[in-house]
Design an enzyme around this catalytic site. Structure first.
Site, PDB file in Angstrom:
ATOM      1  N   SER A  55       7.756  44.538 -21.962  1.00  0.00           N
ATOM      2  CA  SER A  55       7.569  44.199 -23.364  1.00  0.00           C
ATOM      3  C   SER A  55       6.475  45.115 -23.903  1.00  0.00           C
ATOM      4  O   SER A  55       5.512  45.439 -23.202  1.00  0.00           O
ATOM      5  CB  SER A  55       7.128  42.736 -23.476  1.00  0.00           C
ATOM      6  OG  SER A  55       6.516  42.536 -24.729  1.00  0.00           O
ATOM      7  N   GLU A 113       6.564  38.580 -28.212  1.00  0.00           N
ATOM      8  CA  GLU A 113       7.354  38.899 -27.026  1.00  0.00           C
ATOM      9  C   GLU A 113       8.705  38.194 -27.086  1.00  0.00           C
ATOM     10  O   GLU A 113       9.731  38.754 -26.684  1.00  0.00           O
ATOM     11  CB  GLU A 113       6.575  38.464 -25.773  1.00  0.00           C
ATOM     12  CG  GLU A 113       6.841  39.296 -24.560  1.00  0.00           C
ATOM     13  CD  GLU A 113       5.804  39.025 -23.451  1.00  0.00           C
ATOM     14  OE1 GLU A 113       4.935  39.886 -23.249  1.00  0.00           O
ATOM     15  OE2 GLU A 113       5.857  37.953 -22.829  1.00  0.00           O
ATOM     16  N   LYS A 141      -9.010  43.186 -16.889  1.00  0.00           N
ATOM     17  CA  LYS A 141      -9.201  43.164 -18.346  1.00  0.00           C
ATOM     18  C   LYS A 141     -10.324  44.103 -18.766  1.00  0.00           C
ATOM     19  O   LYS A 141     -10.372  44.547 -19.904  1.00  0.00           O
ATOM     20  CB  LYS A 141      -9.550  41.738 -18.802  1.00  0.00           C
ATOM     21  CG  LYS A 141      -8.422  40.743 -18.606  1.00  0.00           C
ATOM     22  CD  LYS A 141      -7.474  40.739 -19.778  1.00  0.00           C
ATOM     23  CE  LYS A 141      -6.304  39.807 -19.521  1.00  0.00           C
ATOM     24  NZ  LYS A 141      -5.169  40.103 -20.395  1.00  0.00           N
ATOM     25  N   GLU A 185      -8.584  47.266 -19.007  1.00  0.00           N
ATOM     26  CA  GLU A 185      -7.651  47.230 -20.128  1.00  0.00           C
ATOM     27  C   GLU A 185      -8.360  47.468 -21.460  1.00  0.00           C
ATOM     28  O   GLU A 185      -7.910  48.249 -22.297  1.00  0.00           O
ATOM     29  CB  GLU A 185      -6.939  45.874 -20.161  1.00  0.00           C
ATOM     30  CG  GLU A 185      -5.865  45.780 -21.234  1.00  0.00           C
ATOM     31  CD  GLU A 185      -5.281  44.385 -21.360  1.00  0.00           C
ATOM     32  OE1 GLU A 185      -6.026  43.402 -21.129  1.00  0.00           O
ATOM     33  OE2 GLU A 185      -4.102  44.273 -21.703  1.00  0.00           O
ATOM     34  N   CYS A 213      -3.311  33.880 -13.596  1.00  0.00           N
ATOM     35  CA  CYS A 213      -4.685  34.160 -14.045  1.00  0.00           C
ATOM     36  C   CYS A 213      -5.710  33.226 -13.425  1.00  0.00           C
ATOM     37  O   CYS A 213      -6.856  33.599 -13.204  1.00  0.00           O
ATOM     38  CB  CYS A 213      -4.785  34.045 -15.553  1.00  0.00           C
ATOM     39  SG  CYS A 213      -3.646  35.134 -16.390  1.00  0.00           S
ATOM     40  N   GLU A 234      -5.891  53.768 -25.740  1.00  0.00           N
ATOM     41  CA  GLU A 234      -4.942  53.418 -26.803  1.00  0.00           C
ATOM     42  C   GLU A 234      -5.275  52.070 -27.452  1.00  0.00           C
ATOM     43  O   GLU A 234      -4.666  51.704 -28.453  1.00  0.00           O
ATOM     44  CB  GLU A 234      -3.508  53.417 -26.262  1.00  0.00           C
ATOM     45  CG  GLU A 234      -3.182  52.384 -25.196  1.00  0.00           C
ATOM     46  CD  GLU A 234      -3.446  52.864 -23.760  1.00  0.00           C
ATOM     47  OE1 GLU A 234      -4.280  53.781 -23.583  1.00  0.00           O
ATOM     48  OE2 GLU A 234      -2.844  52.302 -22.830  1.00  0.00           O
ATOM     49  N   GLU A 270      10.848  39.988 -29.496  1.00  0.00           N
ATOM     50  CA  GLU A 270      11.296  41.239 -28.873  1.00  0.00           C
ATOM     51  C   GLU A 270      12.457  40.971 -27.912  1.00  0.00           C
ATOM     52  O   GLU A 270      13.456  41.694 -27.905  1.00  0.00           O
ATOM     53  CB  GLU A 270      10.115  41.874 -28.116  1.00  0.00           C
ATOM     54  CG  GLU A 270      10.421  43.246 -27.550  1.00  0.00           C
ATOM     55  CD  GLU A 270       9.266  43.806 -26.714  1.00  0.00           C
ATOM     56  OE1 GLU A 270       8.185  43.175 -26.674  1.00  0.00           O
ATOM     57  OE2 GLU A 270       9.449  44.870 -26.105  1.00  0.00           O
ATOM     58  N   CYS A 288       1.390  40.853 -20.113  1.00  0.00           N
ATOM     59  CA  CYS A 288       0.044  40.355 -20.411  1.00  0.00           C
ATOM     60  C   CYS A 288      -0.919  40.458 -19.247  1.00  0.00           C
ATOM     61  O   CYS A 288      -2.088  40.123 -19.387  1.00  0.00           O
ATOM     62  CB  CYS A 288       0.067  38.948 -20.969  1.00  0.00           C
ATOM     63  SG  CYS A 288       1.337  37.937 -20.293  1.00  0.00           S
TER      64      CYS A 288
END
Ligand SMILES: Cc1cc2nc3c(=O)[nH]c(=O)nc-3n(C[C@H](O)[C@H](O)[C@H](O)COP(=O)(O)O)c2cc1C
Ligand code: SF4
Ligand code: SF4
Ligand code: SF4
Ligand code: SF4
Ligand code: FES
Lengths: 407, 625
Positions: B355, B308, B394, B397, B552, B402, B311, B335
């Protein structure tokens, strides 16, 4: 069904149905000025006609004293209490009283906007009411600088309710106006501080507002001559049920139930439900009680039941109404009403013990004390009063020969 | 008296916002009231509930939650106020005059008991077959009031179908007591607005738009509603049975990665006060349970920083040097899967600002099934990757279609802190008693930068430590590497750091004031996105967003209960653990160096990285078909 506003008045009565010329109250109000209006109102002893009976002067003073850039006047025309139809008569036949009352309220507390929260079923009145408001605008009784009084701006718009009984509760009404679920708010804060959109707001019943022009024009002293010590003025009663002459009557506060029954020509009357579904049911032995804030109080609904009626069926009807109409947010009302209804059904089936019935009555007391709004606080009234006052019929006599209750 | 601008929707559920006097010692700032014969002074506007709490008088609550605005709907907290006809709810009643309060009269006790009885009468099921057994506010209340039977009967058939459609959140309205904490969480706290009360009277229930399955509406899977539900009506979608099966299957190589936040909170599940990390103990427990390898998610947190951060530097270069106006800045972190779903639903036209780096969880899955499988010569088809996460999102996710760039499902199961604790207990292990042990090779112990990902601002702090050093060749100029402007629980934090005396390759950044924003909770994310829409972020370079309040460590899979105080303690545990670590910058993690030298050989944001460690997003929009 009436579809136009009647202009020729056939009704007579001591206060509301006495003579009044549109705009007289507003003119007088301008003359008196804010403080004197409040004093006049205080002197009149007017209490809210929507059911709760809160002092109108106090309500107005609190919102007049509130410091805010905007304030609102809301006319509660939700008229949802079963057996009530007196506001309909006022709106159809005496709109000048209601609207002048709102204008005076606006002038007194410094509100520029009035909202009529009209019961959904009264939609048919909308065109004529709006026509009436337009006329008022043309006559400069609404709009800017009303009657040439610099800075006296006031407008009224009408909003339709969507048919929930609880939306007649003033804070649920405000929620509904704001576009949310019609659920009562926590109090405090009260609408006089934190009402519509968070601004100080007066919510008054149609009849309360309709009394205002009379009081302002004719004086608190004049108003006070009517009624009793603790209940000043007169009251509109919507009388329905088993009688020859149902309808709307303007009577003095303090009228005895017996007297009322005579007026409406009720025969063989067994029970009178005072105050609609949320009121209490009185037996013959209590017909000498007075209709007044200090005794048997009602927002206007009087339902008469004659000897042929089955009191348990009547009670069941009321409880079904509350189970459905509770907004569902608070525990005592949402679940409590279903338990009371279950109790009625069990009595019907003969499956009960008296300790169970007493337990339900105790529950009713908790609902009265711990519910969030007037709906849950008053829904056990019929349950407790009917089971107490009609013990004999419900628990001891066989119920043969008693016909089903008409809705 | 009331601050109107603070009022958020819906008004019925708002707290009375009373301005607390600044100086409560001056006359007028306090009100003297009487609680059960005791005279006490409290600041004007304090609720009766708080006044009682301060004076060691316990009042039961159900719908009240310290993170949420006031509802006043359960009515369990009623007390008697002299002069008032009805009982008053202490959670909603502000003290503004010298009232006299009675908290335990017969009327009050009866009312509370009635309310519990009423709730239980409609509460389907029994405690012993319920996952909230032992941590349920309704159950505790029943115990507190000595309930030993059903005074008003007990529902025998379930009334609602359990909604298991969502990969993250399961809703069983048969256990719901309509406290509406979830509604207030979703509407007010998170400003997503998936849940609301539907219907009236006896038919009232909490539901979604047209009562659609949760998977079909705009739920972002944050699980914050679960954390605030007092009963078992809401829970995460628990894969522990499947994980046990995998563990019991000798053919399967089951590896687990553990995120920093569960480690800082799992002790709470074992009766330990919030604020203690159990990283080492957990490693041992997990091996005893039967996981073949225990890895540290912080390794991929460090990897995330490399990817990241690189990037970001590339975007900056394109913008500054190449004057490429198509470059999207600021760059937003990616994230937090709750945040990702939020932006996909509510701001789909801004996905290019994100990102493209995967979250640490997903990066790890991909690395395990490729690099690790190769290094340890295990067929990736036999590897089961489990992720211990503080998070409900999560779970969604790892099931995104993908997320299979390794050729396999990158992460097989997302497990929450609560579910992990349950597995540990089931295995007969009392976590606090475990000896400590380290993480397994080849990823070993990661840097402290990865560890602080658990707290809001942590990603930013970790990124700054690395980016600043890459650009200037020097450590960030803060005592003990603490970048205080990234820390703390303020909803939206903005700060900047000046890049001076840059190394040659980053000359183009000389003198640039690197501006960043840190926000947590999607309500704050919304504010940031509105700033972006208004063009107010044109000089900002990097934005960190975490969907959950506190980051988190306040995730939807963390131990229940939650409150700001608890979250603060968890943050403290994380920051304390971090300072004790030998390596505290992502780029100094030797395992990171190793993977770039031996596997991702074309470097951060290189071709293989792009294939394995980066992803793309879906324009979802907020309209439900
Ligand atoms: C469930 C419920 C329904 C109500 N419905 C009405 C109504 O239809 N019309 C009305 O004027 N007041 C109604 N009220 C009373 C209002 O809450 C409020 O007290 C009234 O509008 C105040 O006006 P007043 O002071 O002029 O009576 C209702 C109250 C409750 C609890
Ligand atoms: S008492 Fe009934 S109608 Fe009133 S708030 Fe409670 S549930 Fe709603
Ligand atoms: S939700 Fe609570 S009260 Fe209900 S069954 Fe589960 S543990 Fe018992
Ligand atoms: S998981 Fe988050 S978005 Fe979904 S319903 Fe719960 S609070 Fe709302
Ligand atoms: S689902 Fe849980 S939080 Fe939501 S209203 Fe029901 S009991 Fe309360
Ligand atoms: S905790 Fe006060 S009403 Fe629910």
């Amino acid at each position: 069904m009436e579809t136009t506003l009647k202009t020729s008045k056939k009704r007579t009565g001591p206060v509301l149905f006495s003579n009044y010329q549109q705009a007289d109250g507003i003119k007088k109000a301008i003359e008196l000025g804010r403080e004197n209006i409040l004093l006049e109102l205080k002197n009149s002893g007017l209490k809210g006609r929507g059911g709760a009976g809160f002092s109108t002067a106090t309500k107005w003073m609190l919102s007049a004293a509130a410091n805010a850039e905007k304030k609102f006047i809301v006319c509660n025309a939700d008229e949802g209490e079963p057996g009530t139809f007196k506001d309909r008569v006022l709106l159809l036949e005496y709109p000048e009283l209601v609207f002048d009352g709102m204008v005076i309220a606006g002038f007194t507390i410094g509100a520029k906007t009035g909202i009529v929260y009209l019961r959904g079923e009264y939609e048919y009145m909308l065109p004529s009411l709006e026509g009436f408001l337009n006329n008022m605008k043309e006559e400069n009784l609404l709009g800017k600088n009303i009657l040439e009084k610099e800075g006296f701006d006031f407008d009224i718009n009408i909003r339709l309710g969507s048919g929930a009984y609880v939306c007649g509760e003033e804070t649920a009404l405000i929620e509904s106006l704001e576009g949310y679920r019609g659920e009562p708010r926590n109090r405090p804060p009260f609408p006089v501080n934190t009402g519509y959109l968070g601004y100080p707001t007066i919510v008054n019943n149609v009849e309360t507002l309709a009394s205002i022009p009379h009081i302002i024009y004719k004086g608190g002293e004049w108003f006070k001559k009517n009624g009793t010590d603790k209940s000043k003025g007169s009251k509109l009663f919507s009388v329905s049920g088993d009688c020859r002459k149902p309808g709307v009557y303007e009577l003095q506060w303090g009228t005895k139930i017996n007297e009322l029954l005579d007026i409406v020509e009720a025969k063989n009357c067994k029970a009178v439900q005072v105050g609609g579904a949320s009121g209490v049911c009185l037996p013959k032995s209590q017909f000498n009680r007075s209709l007044a804030y200090e005794d048997a109080v009602t927002g206007g609904s009087i339902i008469i039941f004659d000897e042929s009626r089955n009191m348990l069926k009547i009670l069941k009807n009321f409880m079904e109404f509350f189970v459905e109409e509770s907004c569902g947010q608070c525990t005592p009302c949402r679940v409590g009403n279903t338990k009371l209804l279950e109790g009625v059904e069990n009595i019907e089936k003969g499956e009960y013990t008296f300790s169970y019935i007493n337990k339900l009555k105790e529950l009713g007391k908790t609902m009265q004390a711990a519910s969030k709004c007037g709906l849950g606080q008053s829904s056990p009234n019929s349950f407790i009063s009917i089971l107490d006052n009609f013990k004999e019929e419900i628990f001891y006599s066989n119920r043969k020969g008693i016909k089903n209750v008409k809705a | 008296m009331l601050k109107r601008e603070n009022i958020r929707i819906p008004v019925s559920q708002q707290a009375l916002i009373v301005e607390k006097p600044i100086d409560t010692t001056t006359i007028g700032g306090t009100v003297t009231i009487q609680i059960n014969e005791k005279k006490v002074s409290v600041p004007f506007g304090t609720t009766i509930l708080d006044a009682c709490k301060e004076n060691q008088i316990h009042i039961p609550t159900l719908c009240h939650h310290p993170d949420l605005c006031i509802a006043g709907v359960c009515r369990i907290c009623v007390v008697e106020v002299e002069g008032l006809r009805t009982l008053q709810t202490s959670c909603s009643f502000p003290v503004t005059s010298p009232i006299k309060i009675h908290t335990s009269t017969e009327k009050v006790r009866k009312a509370r008991r009635h309310i519990i009885d009423l709730l239980l009468s409609e509460h389907y099921g029994e405690c012993y077959s319920c996952f909230r057994n032992g941590n349920c506010e309704l159950q505790s209340l029943a115990k507190e009031y000595g309930v030993d039977g059903y005074s008003f009967g007990h529902i025998l058939e379930p009334k609602y179908k359990v909604d298991k459609s969502s990969a993250a959140v399961i809703r069983d309205m048969n256990k719901c007591i309509l406290c509406k904490r979830c509604v207030r969480t979703c509407i007010d706290l998170q400003e997503v607005g998936v849940l609301e009360a539907i219907n009236r009277g006896h038919e009232t229930h909490v539901g979604t738009f047209l009562d659609k399955p949760l998977a079909d509406v705009i739920c972002i899977n944050c699980g914050q509603c679960i954390n605030r539900c007092p009963t078992a009506a809401l829970r995460a979608n628990d894969p522990s049975d499947e994980i046990w099966n995998a563990i019991d299957d000798p053919k399967k190589h089951v590896v687990i990665q553990t995120a920093p936040s569960p480690r800082a909170a799992i002790g709470e599940e074992f009766g330990i006060e919030p604020g203690h990390s159990f990283t080492g103990e957990l490693n041992t427990a997990l091996r005893r349970i039967g996981f073949d390898k225990v890895f540290d998610t912080n390794f991929t947190a460090d990897l995330t920083i490399m990817e990241e951060g690189t990037e970001l530097l590339r975007r900056l270069k394109k913008a500054v040097v190449e004057k490429d106006s198509s470059v999207k800045l600021p760059q937003f972190t990616s994230c937090s899967p709750g945040w990702i779903k939020f932006i996909e639903h509510f701001y789909p036209e801004y996905l290019d600002y994100l990102s493209s780096a995967k979250s640490p969880q997903q990066m790890f899955g991909a690395v395990i099934k490729t690099f690790y499988a190769k290094e340890s010569k295990i067929d990736p088809a036999d590897i089961i990757t489990v992720a211990l996460m503080p998070c409900a999102a999560k779970k969604f996710e790892c099931n995104r279609p993908e997320m299979n760039s390794s050729g396999f499902k990158d992460v097989d199961y997302g497990l929450t802190t609560r579910e992990m604790a349950k597995m540990i207990r089931e295995a007969g292990i009392h976590l606090p008693e475990m000896p400590k042990s380290n993480f397994d090779e080849p990823f070993g112990n990661a840097s402290g930068a990865g560890l602080i990902f658990g707290a809001t601002g942590g990603v930013m702090e970790a990124a700054l430590r690395t980016v600043y050093e890459l650009v200037t060749g020097r450590e960030v100029p803060f005592e003990n590497l603490r970048i205080e402007s990234c820390r703390g629980f303020e909803g939206i934090k903005q700060a900047s750091i000046k890049l001076e005396n840059c190394v040659e390759s980053y000359n183009f950044l000389e003198g640039v004031e690197l501006k960043f924003i840190v926000a947590h909770g999607t309500a704050n994310a919304k504010k940031v996105m509105e700033m972006l829409q208004r063009g107010e972020l044109s000089d900002v370079h990097f934005v960190e967003i975490m969907a959950c309040p506190g980051g988190c460590l306040g995730g939807g899979g963390q131990p229940i209960p939650t409150s700001e105080e608890i979250r603060r303690k968890r943050a403290q545990a994380i920051y304390e653990e971090e300072e004790g670590l030998p390596v505290r910058k992502s780029h100094e993690n030797v395992h990171i160096k190793y993977i770039y030298e031996n596997f991702l050989t074309d470097g951060p944001c290189g071709e293989l990285s792009h294939k394995l460690l980066h992803t793309h997003y879906t324009k979802r929009g907020k309209y439900i078909s």
